[in-house]
Write a protein that holds these residues in place. Structure first.
Motif, PDB file in Angstrom:
ATOM      1  N   ILE A   1      47.308 116.486 122.749  1.00  0.00           N
ATOM      2  CA  ILE A   1      47.826 117.720 123.580  1.00  0.00           C
ATOM      3  C   ILE A   1      49.082 117.672 124.111  1.00  0.00           C
ATOM      4  CG2 ILE A   1      46.988 119.690 124.798  1.00  0.00           C
ATOM      5  CD1 ILE A   1      44.017 119.036 124.061  1.00  0.00           C
ATOM      6  N   SER A   2      49.977 118.426 123.688  1.00  0.00           N
ATOM      7  CA  SER A   2      51.179 118.448 124.742  1.00  0.00           C
ATOM      8  C   SER A   2      51.024 119.460 125.747  1.00  0.00           C
ATOM      9  CB  SER A   2      52.187 118.892 123.657  1.00  0.00           C
ATOM     10  OG  SER A   2      53.527 119.154 124.700  1.00  0.00           O
ATOM     11  N   PHE A   3      50.742 119.388 127.109  1.00  0.00           N
ATOM     12  CA  PHE A   3      50.403 120.147 128.028  1.00  0.00           C
ATOM     13  C   PHE A   3      51.943 120.515 128.846  1.00  0.00           C
ATOM     14  CE2 PHE A   3      49.128 121.854 132.177  1.00  0.00           C
ATOM     15  CZ  PHE A   3      47.990 122.442 131.929  1.00  0.00           C
ATOM     16  N   GLN A   4      52.454 121.812 128.387  1.00  0.00           N
ATOM     17  CA  GLN A   4      53.811 121.894 129.040  1.00  0.00           C
ATOM     18  C   GLN A   4      53.658 122.906 130.170  1.00  0.00           C
ATOM     19  OE1 GLN A   4      55.824 123.445 125.422  1.00  0.00           O
ATOM     20  NE2 GLN A   4      55.520 121.655 124.220  1.00  0.00           N
TER      21      GLN A   4
ATOM     22  N   LYS B   1      39.209 116.922 119.501  1.00  0.00           N
ATOM     23  CA  LYS B   1      40.539 116.517 119.145  1.00  0.00           C
ATOM     24  C   LYS B   1      40.951 117.007 117.646  1.00  0.00           C
ATOM     25  CE  LYS B   1      43.037 112.362 118.305  1.00  0.00           C
ATOM     26  NZ  LYS B   1      43.229 110.738 118.388  1.00  0.00           N
ATOM     27  N   THR B   2      40.207 117.429 116.907  1.00  0.00           N
ATOM     28  CA  THR B   2      40.755 117.777 115.762  1.00  0.00           C
ATOM     29  C   THR B   2      41.086 119.265 115.574  1.00  0.00           C
ATOM     30  OG1 THR B   2      38.850 116.140 114.606  1.00  0.00           O
ATOM     31  CG2 THR B   2      39.875 118.047 113.279  1.00  0.00           C
TER      32      THR B   2
ATOM     33  N   ARG C   1      47.368 122.150 119.729  1.00  0.00           N
ATOM     34  CA  ARG C   1      48.217 120.951 119.881  1.00  0.00           C
ATOM     35  C   ARG C   1      48.971 121.187 121.216  1.00  0.00           C
ATOM     36  NH1 ARG C   1      44.929 118.621 118.734  1.00  0.00           N
ATOM     37  NH2 ARG C   1      44.100 118.038 116.612  1.00  0.00           N
ATOM     38  N   VAL C   2      49.422 122.450 121.631  1.00  0.00           N
ATOM     39  CA  VAL C   2      50.351 122.680 122.750  1.00  0.00           C
ATOM     40  C   VAL C   2      49.374 123.750 123.629  1.00  0.00           C
ATOM     41  CG1 VAL C   2      52.568 123.688 123.427  1.00  0.00           C
ATOM     42  CG2 VAL C   2      52.228 122.272 121.332  1.00  0.00           C
TER      43      VAL C   2
ATOM     44  N   GLN D   1      48.357 130.686 115.676  1.00  0.00           N
ATOM     45  CA  GLN D   1      47.988 130.317 114.537  1.00  0.00           C
ATOM     46  C   GLN D   1      47.305 129.000 114.771  1.00  0.00           C
ATOM     47  OE1 GLN D   1      51.339 129.749 111.859  1.00  0.00           O
ATOM     48  NE2 GLN D   1      51.201 131.938 111.275  1.00  0.00           N
ATOM     49  N   GLY D   2      46.237 128.966 115.892  1.00  0.00           N
ATOM     50  CA  GLY D   2      45.703 127.856 116.246  1.00  0.00           C
ATOM     51  C   GLY D   2      46.507 126.457 116.902  1.00  0.00           C
ATOM     52  N   MET D   3      47.634 126.551 116.951  1.00  0.00           N
ATOM     53  CA  MET D   3      48.536 125.537 117.146  1.00  0.00           C
ATOM     54  C   MET D   3      48.966 125.444 118.922  1.00  0.00           C
ATOM     55  SD  MET D   3      48.572 123.651 114.668  1.00  0.00           S
ATOM     56  CE  MET D   3      49.754 122.553 115.144  1.00  0.00           C
ATOM     57  N   LYS D   4      49.278 126.797 119.426  1.00  0.00           N
ATOM     58  CA  LYS D   4      49.747 126.684 120.655  1.00  0.00           C
ATOM     59  C   LYS D   4      49.079 127.888 121.442  1.00  0.00           C
ATOM     60  CE  LYS D   4      53.859 128.469 121.814  1.00  0.00           C
ATOM     61  NZ  LYS D   4      55.302 128.696 121.795  1.00  0.00           N
TER      62      LYS D   4
END
Length: 310
Positions: free
Chosen positions: A58-61, A110-111, A115-116, A138-141
């Motif tokens: 995971i990218s934690f921005q 994790k799966t 991701r962001v 879309q479940g990505m960010k």
């Protein structure tokens, strides 16, 4: 029009996203989406590397990226100290919840986790009187707004009163963040493995597709919805039923049932049965076990020191 605190869900975001999916290959930018600029890592960056990147990818921005925000809104960066606090809280009230549920196995979260995670200091205010607290693409960010409102010294997650004002102090972490995150995660799971279409027929013809923002949570209960936002359409109804149930104690959930009256309660319980069956048969997740972990951790959050990363 009521001035109510609401958030946008996956369904609305996906509708907006379709505007951009028709591009052909000639429109693709050949440049990498990852910046080649290097920034010296501070203590927080190293903590995120160990607690987000390595175990979950995971990218934690927490730094402000203008291109990551909606240019139709004026927003501000997240405060550094409060960014550290929400990173610790997401770990405690989100990631570790599912780790507990899976007996320490991080594979599931994790799966399927986005991701962001992008932090924004302020909220987005919509013209119809609603406030955007969180969005998911879309479940990505996932984007979390209003980070600068977090109270570092009084961490609090309400589990007992579904009708407590979100403007009331102390700042409610469940209402402002974790209800939203469970809602969006439900969308990720149902888009991966769809739920039975029978759910769509339970409140067919009763949805407020264009004026849900004017439906109060208490009014919605009488119509068979757990919240005003759930009355917008069936995908949001499904996700709201899930996220509301797992973030409320039995006493808190009962307040919705009592408010709903006999007819509304029967509809809500029918929806809950459908959600419970989906999570059990599709993901081998017991909703009551998940809820007990969330309630326990929501209570324990009051003991966290949000001024340190320890």
């Amino acid at each position: 029009m009521m001035n109510k605190l609401k958030y946008l869900g996956m369904g609305l975001l996906l509708m907006a996203a379709t505007t951009f999916t028709g591009c052909n290959e000639d429109d693709l930018n050949p440049n990498s989406i990852f910046s080649e600029e290097t920034t010296e890592k501070n203590e927080f960056d190293l903590w995120l590397l160990e607690n987000y990147v390595k175990p979950y990818n995971i990218s934690f921005q927490y730094r402000y990226f203008d291109k990551e925000t909606d240019q139709n809104y004026n927003v501000i960066p997240a405060d550094f100290e409060k960014s550290k606090a929400i990173a610790k809280l997401v770990q405690f009230l989100w990631l570790d919840v599912y780790n507990d549920l899976m007996d320490g196995d991080k594979t599931f979260i994790k799966t399927y986790t986005p991701r962001v995670i992008q932090l924004i200091g302020s909220y987005q205010y919509n013209s119809q009187g609603s406030i955007v607290m969180g969005t998911a693409e879309q479940g990505m960010k996932v984007m979390l707004y209003g980070i600068n409102d977090i109270d570092l010294d009084v961490p609090y997650a309400n589990v007992d009163d579904p009708y407590r004002s979100q403007f009331e102090k102390p700042f409610d972490l469940n209402a402002n963040y974790f209800h939203t995150m469970h809602h969006e995660f439900c969308h990720v799971l149902t888009q991966t493995k769809d739920y039975p279409k029978d759910f769509q027929t339970i409140s067919a013809g009763a949805y407020h597709s264009t004026d849900w923002v004017n439906v109060s949570d208490k009014q919605a209960a009488k119509e068979g919805f757990v919240s005003g936002y759930a009355s917008g359409e069936y995908n949001e109804d499904f996700a709201e039923t899930f996220s509301t149930y797992v973030t409320l104690s039995p006493a808190g959930w009962q307040k919705i049932i009592d408010q709903a009256g006999e007819e509304g309660a029967a509809i809500i319980n029918q929806k809950l049965d459908a959600v419970r069956e989906y999570f059990s048969s599709t993901w081998n997740i017991d909703l009551d076990e998940l809820r007990s972990i969330i309630i326990r951790r929501s209570t324990e959050v009051e003991d966290l020191n949000l001024r340190t990363l320890n």
